[in-house]
Design an enzyme around this catalytic site. Sequence first.
Site, PDB file in Angstrom:
ATOM      1  N   GLY A 112       0.829  -1.198   0.000  1.00  0.00           N
ATOM      2  CA  GLY A 112       0.000   0.000   0.000  1.00  0.00           C
ATOM      3  C   GLY A 112       0.864   1.249   0.000  1.00  0.00           C
ATOM      4  CB  SER A 113       4.070   2.000   1.680  1.00  0.00           C
ATOM      5  OG  SER A 113       3.663   1.545   2.934  1.00  0.00           O
ATOM      6  CE1 TYR A 139       1.232   3.992   9.201  1.00  0.00           C
ATOM      7  CE2 TYR A 139       0.518   2.717   7.306  1.00  0.00           C
ATOM      8  CZ  TYR A 139       1.463   3.012   8.264  1.00  0.00           C
ATOM      9  OH  TYR A 139       2.665   2.323   8.276  1.00  0.00           O
ATOM     10  CD  GLU A 238     -11.900   1.707  -2.242  1.00  0.00           C
ATOM     11  OE1 GLU A 238     -12.333   0.579  -2.026  1.00  0.00           O
ATOM     12  OE2 GLU A 238     -12.629   2.722  -2.338  1.00  0.00           O
ATOM     13  CB  VAL A 239      -4.309   0.032   1.085  1.00  0.00           C
ATOM     14  CG1 VAL A 239      -3.387  -0.970   1.766  1.00  0.00           C
ATOM     15  CG2 VAL A 239      -3.620   0.649  -0.129  1.00  0.00           C
ATOM     16  CE  LYS A 240      -5.850  -1.520   8.117  1.00  0.00           C
ATOM     17  NZ  LYS A 240      -5.667  -0.987   9.482  1.00  0.00           N
ATOM     18  CB  THR A 294      14.316  -5.407  -8.903  1.00  0.00           C
ATOM     19  OG1 THR A 294      15.317  -4.402  -8.821  1.00  0.00           O
ATOM     20  CG2 THR A 294      14.795  -6.531  -9.810  1.00  0.00           C
TER      21      THR A 294
HETATM   22  C1  LIG Z   1      -5.352   2.785   4.181  1.00  0.00           C
HETATM   23  C2  LIG Z   1      -3.950   2.278   4.119  1.00  0.00           C
HETATM   24  N1  LIG Z   1      -3.166   2.681   3.114  1.00  0.00           N
HETATM   25  C3  LIG Z   1      -1.899   2.258   3.007  1.00  0.00           C
HETATM   26  C4  LIG Z   1      -1.348   1.393   3.934  1.00  0.00           C
HETATM   27  C5  LIG Z   1       0.059   0.944   3.794  1.00  0.00           C
HETATM   28  O1  LIG Z   1       0.078  -0.385   3.373  1.00  0.00           O
HETATM   29  P1  LIG Z   1       1.392  -1.272   3.531  1.00  0.00           P
HETATM   30  O2  LIG Z   1       1.675  -1.371   4.996  1.00  0.00           O
HETATM   31  O3  LIG Z   1       1.025  -2.573   2.895  1.00  0.00           O
HETATM   32  O4  LIG Z   1       2.465  -0.599   2.800  1.00  0.00           O
HETATM   33  C6  LIG Z   1      -2.132   0.959   4.999  1.00  0.00           C
HETATM   34  C7  LIG Z   1      -1.562   0.086   6.027  1.00  0.00           C
HETATM   35  O5  LIG Z   1      -2.069  -0.049   7.103  1.00  0.00           O
HETATM   36  C8  LIG Z   1      -3.467   1.405   5.101  1.00  0.00           C
HETATM   37  O6  LIG Z   1      -4.274   1.019   6.088  1.00  0.00           O
END
Ligand SMILES: Cc1ncc(COP(=O)(O)O)c(C=O)c1O
Length: 437
Positions: A112-113, A139, A238-240, A294
Site C-alpha cells: 500500500g505504501s 495512514y 482502498e488498501v485496507k 526490481t
Molecule cells: C489505508 C492504508 N493505506 C496504506 C497502507 C500501507 O500499506 P502497507 O503497509 O502494505 O504498505 C495501509 C496500512 O495499514 C493502510 O491502512
Amino acid sequence: MIGANSLYARDGEAISSLQKLRFFPLALEGGNGAHVIDETGRRLLDLSAAWGAASLGYGHPELVKAIAEAAANPAGASILSATHRGAVELASELLATLPELEGHKVWFGHSGSDANETAFRAIAAATGRPRMIAFRGAYHGGTQGSMAISGHGVQAHAARDPRLTLIAYPNPYRGEDGQEVLLDLERQFATTLPPHEVGALFIEPIQSDGGLIVPPQGFLRELVTMCRRHGILIVSDEVKVGLARSGLMHCFRHEGFTPDLICLGKGLGGGLPISALIGPAAIMDHATAFAMQTLHGNPVCVAAARAVLRVIGTEQLAANAARIGGELLQGLRDLRRLHPSIGDVRGRGLVLGVELVSDVAARTPSKPLAAKTVYRAFERGLVLYYVGQNSNVLELTPPLTLTSAEAATAVRILGEAIADVEAGQVSDEAIAAFAGW
Ligand SMILES: Cc1ncc(COP(=O)(O)O)c(C=O)c1O
C-alpha cells in the site's frame, strides 16, 4: 510465559525492532482458514488477518495452487523489462471491476505504501500541481513518500511534505457531521491554499488506522464535488477496506463518489506482497522508468492476486463480508449493552471498530483498556489489535471467508476478555512490554 529459548524470545534477540508493532507475544508456526497456530501449537482465531492481508484466510487451496503453479513455471520475476501473461490478465481483471472508469491503466507495486507514494509522485509530476490534501489521522504508508502525505500521529517522527494540507476527518461518534470541515476547506481555498496548485485529495473511505471511522453520510461526496470544481484529482486509498471487505467490491461505492485513482494492496495478494494503483492514462503514462522496483509485477504475487479475485467471485465474498459483518456488528452491539468500556461499535462489512472508553458519557478514549483487552483476548485464543489517533479502537479485519460460527466465537471471546479487563484481571505489568500503536 515467554521462555528464554522460545521463538518469541529468539525474535527479540535476532530481529530489529524497527518493524515491530507488537501487542502480545505471538510467535507463529502456521495457519489454516481463519486460525493461526502459535509456537506452542495453540490455535488462535485471527480477527486481524495480518491487518487485512490474509483476505482468504490461511492456506486457501485456490491460493496455494496458484502460487505453486506460478512458482513452478515462473514467467520471469518482474514486469520492468519484460511483460508476462499473468500481469496483463490481472490488470484487465482489475479494470473490469471498475466499469465506471474509462481509459484507466494499472501500475503494480509491493505494498500500500508504494502505491500511495507512486500516486502522489505521478500526480504531482503529471499535473504540475504539487500540493496535496489528506486527512488528519490518515495512514497511507510507511515509506518516505507515503508518510509525506499521511496524517497519523504514530508517524510523528516522519517529515510531512511541506506542500501537504491536512484536514479533519469528521467522526460521527464525536458529534461531527463534516460541515465545519467543508467550510474550513472553502476558506483555505479562498486564502492560503490556491486550489489550482492542488493535485489531489487522498481519501480513505473508512479511516482505518486513524480509528476505524465511517464518515458522516454524504460528507465525502460533498467534499469530492468541491475539489472536482477546481480540477483536483481524487485518490481513494482502498488498501485496507477495498476488494470486498466493506461488503462491496470497492468501498468508495458506499459513499456515492467515483475516484480518479484507486490504491489497492494488503488483501489483493491474499498474504503475498502486491499492490495496484489504477488511474487515468494521462497520469499513469506520464513517464517511463519513473516508479519501479526490481520485483514489481512478480509472477508469483500476480498469480496470488488473480486467485484472490477469482475466489472473491466464486465464493461471493463481498456478500459474505456483508452478511457475516452484519452478524459481527450485531454481536458487538449486544456486547456494548453489557460493557461500559465500549463506547461505540461501527464499520461496514468485515471492517469493524470497537471504541473503548473510560467514561462512556464523556466518551473518554482509553488506550490502557484497548491494550489490556487485546492482550486478554490473545490469552483466550483471539487475535486482534487496536488502532486510532488515541490508540483505543479495536480493529476487526478478519478473513473474508469468516463463517457465522467463527463470528459468534469471536464475539464470545471478546466479551469474556472485556469482562476480565473490567474486573481488573489484567495487570499493567502484563502489557508493559508491548508498546502497541
Ligand atoms: C489505508 C492504508 N493505506 C496504506 C497502507 C500501507 O500499506 P502497507 O503497509 O502494505 O504498505 C495501509 C496500512 O495499514 C493502510 O491502512
